[in-house]
Design a protein around this motif. Structure first.
Motif, PDB file in Angstrom:
ATOM      1  N   GLU A  83       0.839  -1.209   0.000  1.00 20.90           N
ATOM      2  CA  GLU A  83       0.000   0.000   0.000  1.00 20.90           C
ATOM      3  C   GLU A  83       0.868   1.251   0.000  1.00 20.90           C
ATOM      4  OE1 GLU A  83      -2.644  -0.542   3.339  1.00 20.90           O
ATOM      5  OE2 GLU A  83      -3.716  -2.161   2.315  1.00 20.90           O
ATOM      6  N   TYR A  84       1.959   1.212   0.742  1.00 21.30           N
ATOM      7  CA  TYR A  84       2.881   2.346   0.822  1.00 21.30           C
ATOM      8  C   TYR A  84       3.446   2.692  -0.559  1.00 21.30           C
ATOM      9  CZ  TYR A  84       7.120   4.984   1.946  1.00 21.30           C
ATOM     10  OH  TYR A  84       8.105   5.940   1.984  1.00 21.30           O
ATOM     11  N   LYS A  85       3.765   1.674  -1.355  1.00 21.92           N
ATOM     12  CA  LYS A  85       4.339   1.892  -2.687  1.00 21.92           C
ATOM     13  C   LYS A  85       3.371   2.597  -3.640  1.00 21.92           C
ATOM     14  CE  LYS A  85       7.134  -2.270  -2.521  1.00 21.92           C
ATOM     15  NZ  LYS A  85       7.312  -3.597  -3.103  1.00 21.92           N
ATOM     16  N   LYS A  86       2.098   2.608  -3.287  1.00 22.59           N
ATOM     17  CA  LYS A  86       1.091   3.265  -4.129  1.00 22.59           C
ATOM     18  C   LYS A  86       0.907   4.731  -3.757  1.00 22.59           C
ATOM     19  CE  LYS A  86      -1.435  -1.067  -4.551  1.00 22.59           C
ATOM     20  NZ  LYS A  86      -2.564  -1.819  -4.018  1.00 22.59           N
ATOM     21  N   THR A  87       1.662   5.214  -2.786  1.00 19.81           N
ATOM     22  CA  THR A  87       1.548   6.598  -2.330  1.00 19.81           C
ATOM     23  C   THR A  87       1.925   7.541  -3.464  1.00 19.81           C
ATOM     24  OG1 THR A  87       2.151   5.899  -0.100  1.00 19.81           O
ATOM     25  CG2 THR A  87       2.279   8.255  -0.557  1.00 19.81           C
ATOM     26  N   LYS A  88       1.012   8.447  -3.788  1.00 16.57           N
ATOM     27  CA  LYS A  88       1.250   9.384  -4.896  1.00 16.57           C
ATOM     28  C   LYS A  88       1.882  10.697  -4.407  1.00 16.57           C
ATOM     29  CE  LYS A  88      -1.623   7.434  -8.318  1.00 16.57           C
ATOM     30  NZ  LYS A  88      -1.237   6.065  -8.136  1.00 16.57           N
TER      31      LYS A  88
END
Length: 195
Positions: A83-88
């Protein structure tokens, strides 16, 4: 006559209610069917841990299994990293990274994952300037740990075996070999509790 008309209207209203009911029943049945797992999907879970955790229902079953072993922190950490890697937004990186670090990696972490000192130190260093990849090495180590250990146990557990058993076996007590048998036809209580 007015009485006859009233009777016909009542009948029509009753009929439309029953149509609404049957169409909503049909929708429920379709939704239920779409939630069912195919034997093929479940068998793919045994091919790799990646297949398992990249499938919503597989992830739910694996999480339920880990919870039963009191070791769900590993999958929770892995999911948090995904989920963290999807932070925009760059402004959100640091607070999100800190939250993950405090929850899973720091010495006082509430759900501390099992990392070697070198990986823990490197991840701590990455916290100085968090990037989308700052947890990559730690996440990879935890994935490997799960793959070599808990994933193999999962494949031998009722959490998996009950799902992969032939759907024709049914869920009646006469067909159950174990206490908690849930075949695909029964829409697996184990998964639905965790999904």
């Amino acid at each position: 006559s007015a009485k006859d008309m009233k009777h016909r209207l009542g009948f029509l209203l009753q009929k439309s209610d029953s149509c609404d009911y049957s169409s909503s029943q049909g929708k429920k049945e379709k939704a239920s069917a779409s939630q069912r797992l195919s034997q093929e999907e479940v068998r793919k879970w045994a091919e790799s841990l990646e297949n398992l955790i990249h499938h919503d229902r597989g992830l739910a079953a694996f999480r339920a299994f880990l919870k039963s072993e009191y070791s769900e922190e590993n999958i929770e950490f892995w999911v948090s990293c995904e989920e963290y890697k999807k932070t925009k937004s760059p402004a959100k990186l640091s607070p999100k990274a800190r939250k993950i670090y405090d929850e899973f990696i720091s010495v006082q972490a509430t759900k501390e994952v099992n990392l070697d000192s070198c990986t823990r130190e490197k991840t701590s260093h990455n916290m100085l300037e968090p990037t989308l990849s700052c947890f990559d090495e730690a996440q990879r180590k935890i994935f490997t740990l799960m793959e070599k250990d808990s994933y193999r146990r999962f494949l031998k557990s009722p959490y998996y075996l009950d799902l992969v058993s032939p759907s024709g076996s049914g869920c009646g007590p006469e067909n159950c070999k174990r206490n908690h048998t849930h075949s695909l036809d029964c829409n697996s209580n184990i998964i639905s509790q965790c999904a």
